[in-house]
Design a protein around this motif. Structure first.
Motif, mmCIF file in Angstrom:
data_model
loop_
_atom_site.group_PDB
_atom_site.id
_atom_site.type_symbol
_atom_site.label_atom_id
_atom_site.label_comp_id
_atom_site.label_asym_id
_atom_site.label_seq_id
_atom_site.Cartn_x
_atom_site.Cartn_y
_atom_site.Cartn_z
ATOM 1 N N VAL A 513 0.831 -1.201 0.000
ATOM 2 C CA VAL A 513 0.000 0.000 0.000
ATOM 3 C C VAL A 513 0.872 1.260 0.000
ATOM 4 O O VAL A 513 0.592 2.231 -0.709
ATOM 5 C CB VAL A 513 -0.961 -0.001 1.215
ATOM 6 C CG1 VAL A 513 -1.675 1.347 1.338
ATOM 7 C CG2 VAL A 513 -1.976 -1.131 1.093
ATOM 8 N N ALA A 514 1.954 1.234 0.767
ATOM 9 C CA ALA A 514 2.865 2.394 0.827
ATOM 10 C C ALA A 514 3.444 2.705 -0.547
ATOM 11 O O ALA A 514 3.511 3.872 -0.960
ATOM 12 C CB ALA A 514 3.984 2.127 1.831
ATOM 13 N N LEU A 515 3.872 1.667 -1.271
ATOM 14 C CA LEU A 515 4.434 1.885 -2.609
ATOM 15 C C LEU A 515 3.371 2.374 -3.582
ATOM 16 O O LEU A 515 3.655 3.201 -4.463
ATOM 17 C CB LEU A 515 5.071 0.600 -3.126
ATOM 18 C CG LEU A 515 6.402 0.188 -2.485
ATOM 19 C CD1 LEU A 515 6.985 -1.015 -3.221
ATOM 20 C CD2 LEU A 515 7.409 1.346 -2.507
ATOM 21 N N GLU A 516 2.153 1.868 -3.454
ATOM 22 C CA GLU A 516 1.072 2.335 -4.325
ATOM 23 C C GLU A 516 0.802 3.822 -4.093
ATOM 24 O O GLU A 516 0.610 4.582 -5.062
ATOM 25 C CB GLU A 516 -0.194 1.517 -4.066
ATOM 26 C CG GLU A 516 -0.086 0.073 -4.557
ATOM 27 C CD GLU A 516 -1.264 -0.791 -4.130
ATOM 28 O OE1 GLU A 516 -1.505 -1.829 -4.768
ATOM 29 O OE2 GLU A 516 -1.941 -0.425 -3.134
ATOM 30 N N TRP A 517 0.800 4.245 -2.855
ATOM 31 C CA TRP A 517 0.606 5.663 -2.552
ATOM 32 C C TRP A 517 1.776 6.496 -3.074
ATOM 33 O O TRP A 517 1.572 7.592 -3.594
ATOM 34 C CB TRP A 517 0.455 5.853 -1.037
ATOM 35 C CG TRP A 517 -0.970 5.789 -0.582
ATOM 36 C CD1 TRP A 517 -1.760 4.680 -0.533
ATOM 37 C CD2 TRP A 517 -1.772 6.879 -0.131
ATOM 38 N NE1 TRP A 517 -3.005 5.006 -0.073
ATOM 39 C CE2 TRP A 517 -3.041 6.344 0.185
ATOM 40 C CE3 TRP A 517 -1.536 8.238 0.045
ATOM 41 C CZ2 TRP A 517 -4.079 7.144 0.668
ATOM 42 C CZ3 TRP A 517 -2.562 9.044 0.520
ATOM 43 C CH2 TRP A 517 -3.825 8.493 0.829
ATOM 44 N N ALA A 518 2.984 5.981 -2.921
ATOM 45 C CA ALA A 518 4.152 6.708 -3.412
ATOM 46 C C ALA A 518 4.055 6.926 -4.916
ATOM 47 O O ALA A 518 4.392 8.003 -5.432
ATOM 48 C CB ALA A 518 5.423 5.940 -3.060
ATOM 49 N N MET A 519 3.589 5.906 -5.636
ATOM 50 C CA MET A 519 3.479 6.005 -7.086
ATOM 51 C C MET A 519 2.366 6.971 -7.497
ATOM 52 O O MET A 519 2.523 7.771 -8.439
ATOM 53 C CB MET A 519 3.215 4.622 -7.690
ATOM 54 C CG MET A 519 3.186 4.616 -9.214
ATOM 55 S SD MET A 519 3.051 2.932 -9.902
ATOM 56 C CE MET A 519 1.409 2.482 -9.359
ATOM 57 N N LYS A 520 1.248 6.931 -6.784
ATOM 58 C CA LYS A 520 0.111 7.776 -7.161
ATOM 59 C C LYS A 520 0.301 9.244 -6.784
ATOM 60 O O LYS A 520 -0.095 10.145 -7.535
ATOM 61 C CB LYS A 520 -1.175 7.250 -6.487
ATOM 62 C CG LYS A 520 -1.787 6.042 -7.139
ATOM 63 C CD LYS A 520 -3.139 5.711 -6.557
ATOM 64 C CE LYS A 520 -3.039 5.243 -5.111
ATOM 65 N NZ LYS A 520 -4.366 4.787 -4.586
ATOM 66 N N HIS A 521 0.895 9.481 -5.611
ATOM 67 C CA HIS A 521 0.888 10.836 -5.061
ATOM 68 C C HIS A 521 2.277 11.471 -4.955
ATOM 69 O O HIS A 521 2.376 12.692 -4.825
ATOM 70 C CB HIS A 521 0.229 10.836 -3.685
ATOM 71 C CG HIS A 521 -1.174 10.307 -3.699
ATOM 72 N ND1 HIS A 521 -2.211 10.950 -4.338
ATOM 73 C CD2 HIS A 521 -1.705 9.174 -3.159
ATOM 74 C CE1 HIS A 521 -3.320 10.252 -4.186
ATOM 75 N NE2 HIS A 521 -3.052 9.183 -3.478
ATOM 76 N N GLY A 522 3.329 10.665 -4.992
ATOM 77 C CA GLY A 522 4.685 11.200 -4.951
ATOM 78 C C GLY A 522 4.944 12.081 -3.742
ATOM 79 O O GLY A 522 4.332 11.923 -2.686
ATOM 80 N N GLY A 523 5.849 13.014 -3.894
ATOM 81 C CA GLY A 523 6.120 13.990 -2.850
ATOM 82 C C GLY A 523 6.410 13.354 -1.507
ATOM 83 O O GLY A 523 7.188 12.410 -1.393
#
Length: 556
Positions: A513-523
């Motif tokens: 989930v953390a990697l999915e958020w990193a990919m979608k939202h960056g920053g």
């Protein structure tokens, strides 16, 4: 998010404002007018929780605990529970938001129902201030679920409208009474009996942990109809009103209230049934099945309460460390403090995101649109994350006390209450041992371990390549081998290994989930993912650059 400095502490004026993770969750899963409505109402509720509800919670915890009044002035047994007026105000204001009701009925302003995503967002904010009271809210949610999904029209008409009240009719809070002295978590050992009396049933026996006793208008109770088979399959679910139509007790009494470590706002007692009128809910042979469905809902609420406590602990830690000076520096100037706060921020973000990730799956299950595979994964994810978040809530409360030093141990601050209230979350609705048995059942009956590994692999495939992704793919393969071996162990060895495997499974799910958020939202979400994965999987070597320190100003 505005922070107001006071003489003794630092006070946040709104628990919703400044929570970027929750805001993005809402924007992803709610749409149009519902999204705007939710943001507006959550901001109002976040302000209420950070101020009036929080002040009342402090009073209830220290001075205004529930008290049992066994007899009235004429010596008649009444089994009333006194709660302070502030607590009653919190009850009214919270239920009027629709935290329970709008899951099951239309929001007048919108012309359609709400959903669990919105309700759990409300519960998350409430748990910043009064996680103890979120227990009765949870029980009322479970009662509404059981009535709405399984009761016949007669029973629904008797209770559901009041259980879902948002102020237009008298509120019936709910309760779920399962536990008996001889059974505990072994619900199949229950002996409360239901005796046929014409077209009705009367209950006889005792429930040993009856939360919301005396406050609930209706309780959902498991009992065994005379002549039914032994064990869990012989249990029937009943709706039991607390009072008769004339206002007198419905053939029950409270023997005593429990003197608890935490969640002191909630009257938990021992309830005796002596001919209580009870209404069958659903198929008499499916009582335990129905209650287990409600139990899964309660376990999600448990996880929601956990992340609420976690965020309050982080807010208090951050505020104190920002204000406090020691040895000529502000606490947040020290790398060790930055590291602690950074890791707390990363873990909080990831666990909130993960909780609301599987809530989307739960929405499909409750709507009846989930596949068999999704139903199994739903049960598995709930067990994994309930266990993990409950343990982390205790850890966060401990870290907040540590950050405050001696002040953290003093009741003038909220930190002691956070720790007391967090401790119940590892016990309520299933200890780690009970959740370990759930993993064993799911693996044995449904090969849930294979479904889990397939799910993690399929989600990782679409995540952009990185060192973190490669590290997780290695762990997926390692965990797949371990789970395959686990499935072949005898039961005794499975019980020994289950909890350790659950932690690894939870960490893997959260990391995906953390990697999915990193990919979608960056920053900052990419930085939070790096910190979480590095810390969780021990990827940092001694002397390596500390990401928590390098990113501190961007994530805290």
């Amino acid at each position: 998010m505005k922070v107001v400095q006071e003489a003794e502490t630092i006070k946040t004026d709104n628990f919703f404002e400044g929570d970027d993770t929750l805001r993005l969750i809402l924007e992803e899963h709610l749409e149009g007018e519902f999204l705007e409505y939710a943001k507006r109402e959550l901001s109002l509720f976040g302000e209420l929780c950070a101020n009036e509800i929080d002040e009342r919670a402090k009073h209830t915890d220290r001075e205004g605990e529930p008290r049992l009044i066994r007899y009235d002035k004429f010596g008649e047994e009444v089994s009333d529970v006194w709660v302070n007026e502030g607590y009653r105000k919190t009850v009214q204001e919270t239920y009027d938001t629709g935290i329970v009701g709008y899951v099951h009925k239309e929001i007048p302003e919108l012309g359609h129902k709400g959903n669990y995503t919105y309700s759990f967002a409300q519960g998350y904010l409430l748990s910043h201030a009064e996680p103890g009271f979120y227990c009765p809210v949870t029980l009322t949610m479970a009662t509404a679920y059981l009535l709405d999904h399984y009761a016949d029209e007669q029973v629904k008409n008797l209770f559901l409208n009041n259980v879902c009240s948002t102020g237009e009719v008298p509120l019936y809070e709910g309760a779920t009474f399962l536990t008996e002295r001889q059974g505990g978590s072994d619900v199949g050992a229950n002996v409360v009996k239901a005796v046929k009396n014409g077209d009705q049933y009367r209950l006889y026996g005792e429930k040993y942990f009856a939360s919301n006793a005396g406050m609930a208008g209706v309780a959902m109770v498991l009992a065994r109809i005379e002549g039914a088979q032994d064990g869990s399959r012989g249990l029937t679910l009943f709706a039991v009103p607390w009072r008769q139509e004339d206002g007198k007790l419905n053939g029950l009494r409270i023997r005593r209230l429990k003197d608890k470590l935490g969640v002191r706002a909630v009257p938990s007692g021992e309830v005796e049934f002596d001919g209580a009128l009870a209404y069958v809910v659903g198929d008499p042979a499916k009582g335990l099945y129905y209650m287990m469905e409600a139990l899964n809902l309660s376990r999600i609420c448990n996880a929601v309460a956990s992340v609420g406590i976690m965020r309050r602990a982080l807010l208090e830690s951050k505020a104190y460390a920002t204000r406090r000076n020691a040895f000529g520096k502000r606490l947040t100037d020290y790398p060790m403090v930055q590291d602690t706060l950074g890791k707390m921020a990363a873990r909080l973000h990831v666990e909130v995101a993960t909780v609301f990730d599987f809530i989307q799956l739960y929405e499909r299950v409750t709507e009846g649109s989930a596949s068999e595979r999704e139903i199994i994964l739903n049960r598995l994810f709930i067990a994994l994350i309930k266990k993990e978040t409950a343990e982390q809530a205790i850890h966060f409360a401990h870290e907040a006390i540590e950050m405050h030093g001696g002040n953290g141990y003093i009741e003038d601050f909220v930190t002691p209450r956070l720790l007391r209230d967090a401790q119940v979350l590892t016990v309520w609705e299933g200890t780690a041992n009970i959740l370990g048995l759930e993993l064993i059942r799911l693996v044995y009956k449904f090969e849930a371990h294979k479904l889990f590994i397939d799910e993690m692999r399929s989600r990782l495939v679409v995540v952009k390549d990185s060192e973190m992704k490669e590290a997780l793919l290695v762990e997926v393969n390692r965990l797949a081998n371990n789970l395959s071996s686990f499935a072949g162990y005898d039961h005794a060895l499975q019980t020994f290994e289950a909890k350790g495997l659950m932690k690894r499974m939870a960490h893997l799910y959260e990391s995906v989930v953390a990697l999915e958020w990193a990919m979608k939202h960056g920053g900052k979400f990419e930085k939070l993912a790096e910190i979480y994965i590095e810390d969780t999987w021990s990827l940092r070597n001694v002397g390596d650059e500390m990401k928590t320190v390098g990113y501190f100003d961007q994530i805290i």
